[in-house]
Design a protein around this motif. Structure first.
Motif, PDB file in Angstrom:
ATOM      1  N   ILE A 403      18.846 -11.069  21.461  1.00 38.16           N
ATOM      2  CA  ILE A 403      18.498 -10.878  22.872  1.00 38.16           C
ATOM      3  C   ILE A 403      19.101 -11.990  23.729  1.00 38.16           C
ATOM      4  CG2 ILE A 403      16.581 -10.797  24.515  1.00 38.16           C
ATOM      5  CD1 ILE A 403      14.889  -9.537  22.269  1.00 38.16           C
ATOM      6  N   CYS A 404      19.051 -13.215  23.228  1.00 42.20           N
ATOM      7  CA  CYS A 404      19.635 -14.347  23.966  1.00 42.20           C
ATOM      8  C   CYS A 404      21.148 -14.163  24.125  1.00 42.20           C
ATOM      9  CB  CYS A 404      19.334 -15.662  23.251  1.00 42.20           C
ATOM     10  SG  CYS A 404      17.617 -16.204  23.388  1.00 42.20           S
ATOM     11  N   SER A 405      21.804 -13.709  23.074  1.00 43.90           N
ATOM     12  CA  SER A 405      23.250 -13.489  23.141  1.00 43.90           C
ATOM     13  C   SER A 405      23.583 -12.419  24.175  1.00 43.90           C
ATOM     14  CB  SER A 405      23.790 -13.079  21.767  1.00 43.90           C
ATOM     15  OG  SER A 405      23.570 -14.095  20.815  1.00 43.90           O
ATOM     16  N   ARG A 406      22.725 -11.434  24.283  1.00 45.30           N
ATOM     17  CA  ARG A 406      22.962 -10.347  25.235  1.00 45.30           C
ATOM     18  C   ARG A 406      23.000 -10.862  26.670  1.00 45.30           C
ATOM     19  NH1 ARG A 406      22.372  -4.804  25.543  1.00 45.30           N
ATOM     20  NH2 ARG A 406      21.609  -3.989  27.539  1.00 45.30           N
ATOM     21  N   TYR A 407      22.172 -11.854  26.977  1.00 49.72           N
ATOM     22  CA  TYR A 407      22.091 -12.381  28.342  1.00 49.72           C
ATOM     23  C   TYR A 407      22.753 -13.765  28.492  1.00 49.72           C
ATOM     24  CZ  TYR A 407      18.718  -8.595  28.881  1.00 49.72           C
ATOM     25  OH  TYR A 407      18.118  -7.366  28.916  1.00 49.72           O
ATOM     26  N   GLN A 408      23.571 -14.139  27.520  1.00 47.34           N
ATOM     27  CA  GLN A 408      24.270 -15.439  27.532  1.00 47.34           C
ATOM     28  C   GLN A 408      23.299 -16.620  27.631  1.00 47.34           C
ATOM     29  OE1 GLN A 408      25.809 -12.889  29.800  1.00 47.34           O
ATOM     30  NE2 GLN A 408      26.758 -12.380  27.836  1.00 47.34           N
ATOM     31  N   TRP A 409      22.120 -16.460  27.006  1.00 44.86           N
ATOM     32  CA  TRP A 409      21.191 -17.575  26.883  1.00 44.86           C
ATOM     33  C   TRP A 409      21.438 -18.265  25.556  1.00 44.86           C
ATOM     34  CZ3 TRP A 409      16.316 -14.216  28.330  1.00 44.86           C
ATOM     35  CH2 TRP A 409      16.415 -13.845  29.678  1.00 44.86           C
ATOM     36  N   ASN A 410      20.880 -19.429  25.391  1.00 45.92           N
ATOM     37  CA  ASN A 410      21.086 -20.190  24.158  1.00 45.92           C
ATOM     38  C   ASN A 410      19.732 -20.581  23.561  1.00 45.92           C
ATOM     39  OD1 ASN A 410      22.775 -21.745  22.236  1.00 45.92           O
ATOM     40  ND2 ASN A 410      21.729 -23.493  23.140  1.00 45.92           N
ATOM     41  N   VAL A 411      19.593 -20.409  22.255  1.00 50.28           N
ATOM     42  CA  VAL A 411      18.376 -20.806  21.554  1.00 50.28           C
ATOM     43  C   VAL A 411      18.753 -21.830  20.491  1.00 50.28           C
ATOM     44  CG1 VAL A 411      18.574 -18.833  19.966  1.00 50.28           C
ATOM     45  CG2 VAL A 411      16.386 -20.022  20.214  1.00 50.28           C
ATOM     46  N   SER A 412      17.998 -22.918  20.412  1.00 55.77           N
ATOM     47  CA  SER A 412      18.305 -23.991  19.463  1.00 55.77           C
ATOM     48  C   SER A 412      17.017 -24.497  18.831  1.00 55.77           C
ATOM     49  CB  SER A 412      19.039 -25.138  20.154  1.00 55.77           C
ATOM     50  OG  SER A 412      18.244 -25.697  21.187  1.00 55.77           O
ATOM     51  N   TYR A 413      17.186 -25.187  17.692  1.00 50.83           N
ATOM     52  CA  TYR A 413      16.018 -25.710  16.950  1.00 50.83           C
ATOM     53  C   TYR A 413      16.331 -27.089  16.423  1.00 50.83           C
ATOM     54  CZ  TYR A 413      13.088 -26.666  12.880  1.00 50.83           C
ATOM     55  OH  TYR A 413      12.272 -27.282  11.963  1.00 50.83           O
ATOM     56  N   ASN A 414      15.326 -27.964  16.447  1.00 50.39           N
ATOM     57  CA  ASN A 414      15.418 -29.231  15.732  1.00 50.39           C
ATOM     58  C   ASN A 414      14.011 -29.686  15.335  1.00 50.39           C
ATOM     59  OD1 ASN A 414      14.411 -29.982  18.205  1.00 50.39           O
ATOM     60  ND2 ASN A 414      15.798 -31.696  18.499  1.00 50.39           N
ATOM     61  N   PHE A 415      13.973 -30.647  14.434  1.00 53.11           N
ATOM     62  CA  PHE A 415      12.697 -31.151  13.898  1.00 53.11           C
ATOM     63  C   PHE A 415      12.680 -32.658  14.073  1.00 53.11           C
ATOM     64  CE2 PHE A 415       9.983 -32.645  10.369  1.00 53.11           C
ATOM     65  CZ  PHE A 415       8.833 -31.892  10.609  1.00 53.11           C
ATOM     66  N   GLU A 416      11.698 -33.141  14.861  1.00 54.96           N
ATOM     67  CA  GLU A 416      11.625 -34.570  15.166  1.00 54.96           C
ATOM     68  C   GLU A 416      10.191 -35.059  15.015  1.00 54.96           C
ATOM     69  OE1 GLU A 416      13.000 -35.035  19.121  1.00 54.96           O
ATOM     70  OE2 GLU A 416      15.090 -34.541  18.669  1.00 54.96           O
ATOM     71  N   ASN A 417      10.028 -36.092  14.183  1.00 55.91           N
ATOM     72  CA  ASN A 417       8.726 -36.755  14.029  1.00 55.91           C
ATOM     73  C   ASN A 417       7.596 -35.774  13.718  1.00 55.91           C
ATOM     74  OD1 ASN A 417       9.976 -39.249  14.708  1.00 55.91           O
ATOM     75  ND2 ASN A 417       9.728 -38.780  16.885  1.00 55.91           N
ATOM     76  N   GLY A 418       7.838 -34.867  12.776  1.00 58.47           N
ATOM     77  CA  GLY A 418       6.816 -33.908  12.381  1.00 58.47           C
ATOM     78  C   GLY A 418       6.543 -32.822  13.390  1.00 58.47           C
TER      79      GLY A 418
END
Length: 426
Positions: A403-418
Motif C-alpha cells: 500500500i505504501c509503494s502504491r502511494y509513494q510512501w515509505n515504511v521503515s523499521y529499527n530496534f533501539e534500546n529495547g
C-alpha cells in the motif's frame, strides 16, 4: 562511482600528458643534436672558405702579417695565427663568459680548428659560433609544440565527449526506460531502433527478459487471485461444518479439542486467503478510487478498536496525534494499512509493555517495547515471519509495504534500546 564515458577519457588524458612530459626532453635532445651538427657544418664550410680565400690572394712581404692582424680584429669569432706544424682538424664545445655582454653569464660555443699552408708557412684558423641561440630556439619550438599539443588534446577531449554523448544517447534512453519499467503495470517499454549493433542486441535481450518476467508475474498473480477465489467457498463450508460439529452433544473432550485446533488452523488459512486476495486486488489496481482522507480520525478509530487487545496483554498506550492530517488515497486501503501496522505493534509488544503512537504532518511513528530485534530482512516479505513466535500470517506487513509503494510512501523499521520503531513517511 565514475561515469563510464569519463573513465577512458581520463586514461587518455593522463596518457597524453605523460607523452607531453616525455616529449620535452626528447625535443631538446634531438633539436640540440641537429643544431650542433648544423653549426659544425657551418664552421667547416666557413673555415674551408677562409683557407681558399687566403690561398687565392698573392701577398707581398709583410702584407700577410698585417692581413692576419686585420682579420682577427674585424672577425672576432675567428682566429687566424701562424703555427709550427700542420695538424688534423679538431672541434670543441665549451662554456665561457660573453665578452661583449658579461651580465649574460656563461655562453655555449661550438668551435672548429683547421690548418693550412701558405707561402711555406703553416697557419691555423679557429671558427667559433655561439650556441646560446640554440636554447632559445629549442625553448620556442618546445613551447609551440606543447601549445599545439594542448590545443589538440583539448579538442580531442571535447570531440570525444560530443561524439560519445551522441553515440551513447540510445543507451541512456534505453536505460531510462528500463529504470521506469514497473513490473506490476504489465506494460513493456518500447525501445527505439539504433544503428549500433551492441545497443540493438542489448535492447532485444532486455525486451525478451521483460516479456518473460511479465508472463511469469501475470501467471503468478492470476494463480494467486484464482486460488484465493476458489478457496473461499470450500473454506467457508469446512468452517460451517466444524461449527455444526462442535454443537454436537456426543463429542468427547478429546474430540472437541481436536476440532477446536482444526478450527484455529482453518481460521488462519482463511485469513491468509483473504490477505492474498487483497494483495492481488491491490496489484490489479482494483482500489483506484482516491479521496481526501483524514488520517488523524482514521487513526483514532483504529486505536479505539484495539482496547480489547491492549487489555488482554495489559499494555499501556500513549498517543500524540496531530489534528486534521489529510492525505490522498483509497479509504479502504488506508484503513487496512493502519490496522495491520497497529496489530503488528500489539502482537510484538511484551506483556505489561508500552505502545507509543505519534502522528505528525509528514510521518506516523509507532514504537513499542520488545525483547529482541525483528529480522528486518524478512520483515516486509510475504510469508516471511520476522519472529518465530508470531501468530500472524506473514502477510500483514507485506500488505503495508504494498500500500505504501502504491502511494509513494515509505515504511521503515529499527530496534533501539529495547524498543521496536516503525516509521511511515508520507
Amino acid at each position: 562511482m565514475k561515469n563510464l564515458l569519463n573513465k577512458p577519457l581520463r586514461i587518455f588524458t593522463l596518457y597524453s600528458f605523460i607523452v607531453l612530459l616525455c616529449s620535452i626532453p626528447v625535443y631538446f635532445i634531438i633539436i640540440d643534436f641537429i643544431w650542433v651538427r648544423e653549426v659544425g657544418e657551418h664552421n667547416r664550410i666557413k673555415s674551408e672558405a677562409t683557407k681558399q680565400n687566403f690561398r687565392s690572394i698573392k701577398f707581398k712581404d709583410g702584407e700577410m702579417e698585417k692581413s692576419i692582424a686585420l682579420w682577427n680584429r674585424i672577425q672576432p669569432e675567428t682566429k687566424l695565427r701562424e703555427v709550427d706544424a700542420l695538424r688534423p682538424d679538431s672541434t670543441y664545445n665549451e662554456y665561457r663568459k660573453n665578452t661583449y655582454i658579461p651580465s649574460k653569464g656563461l655562453d655555449r660555443y661550438e668551435g672548429r680548428v683547421t690548418y693550412f699552408e701558405l707561402n711555406g708557412k703553416f697557419y691555423s684558423v679557429t671558427i667559433e659560433t655561439n650556441l646560446e641561440e640554440s636554447y632559445e630556439t629549442i625553448l620556442a619550438i618546445t613551447a609551440v609544440t606543447a601549445l599545439f599539443f594542448i590545443i589538440l588534446l583539448i579538442g580531442f577531449i571535447r570531440l570525444n565527449k560530443k561524439i560519445s554523448t551522441q553515440l551513447w544517447r540510445s543507451f541512456y534512453e534505453s536505460l531510462q526506460k528500463i529504470k521506469s519499467f514497473d513490473l506490476s503495470s504489465l506494460k513493456k517499454p518500447e525501445f527505439d531502433k539504433t544503428d549500433v549493433i551492441e545497443f540493438e542486441e542489448m535492447n532485444s535481450s532486455v525486451s525478451r527478459l521483460m516479456d518473460g518476467s511479465i508472463n511469469v508475474y501475470r501467471q503468478q498473480r492470476e494463480f494467486t487471485e484464482n486460488a484465493s477465489h476458489e478457496l473461499q467457498t470450500p473454506l467457508a463450508v469446512i468452517q460451517s461444518k466444524l461449527d455444526l460439529l462442535l454443537q454436537s452433544q456426543s463429542l468427547s473432550a478429546q474430540q472437541s479439542a481436536i476440532i477446536d485446533e482444526t478450527h484455529k488452523a482453518l481460521t488462519r488459512v482463511s485469513r491468509i486467503n483473504k490477505n492474498l486476495l487483497l494483495l492481488a486486488k491491490i496489484e490489479n489496481q482494483q482500489y483506484a478510487d482516491q479521496e481526501s482522507i483524514n488520517i488523524s480520525l482514521q487513526l483514532e478509530e483504529q486505536i479505539a478498536q484495539l482496547s480489547d487487545f491492549l487489555a488482554t496483554k495489559n499494555l499501556k498506550l500513549q498517543e500524540q496525534i496531530a489534528p486534521d492530517i489529510t492525505m490522498k488515497g483509497n479509504k479502504v486501503l488506508v484503513e487496512i494499512m493502519l490496522t495491520n501496522i497497529l496489530m503488528n505493534a500489539v502482537r510484538h509488544t511484551v506483556k505489561n509493555g508500552e505502545i507509543n503512537i505519534r502522528l505528525e504532518q509528514d510521518r506516523l511513528t509507532i514504537s513499542n517495547s520488545g525483547e529482541a530485534s525483528l529480522n528486518s530482512e524478512k520483515l516486509f516479505k510475504r510469508f516471511s515471519s520476522a519472529d518465530a513466535n508470531s501468530p500472524g500470517t506473514g502477510l500483514g506487513l507485506a500488505i503495508v509495504r504494498e500500500i505504501c509503494s502504491r502511494y509513494q510512501w515509505n515504511v521503515s523499521y529499527n530496534f533501539e534500546n529495547g524498543v521496536h520503531v516503525f516509521v511511515l513517511s508520507f
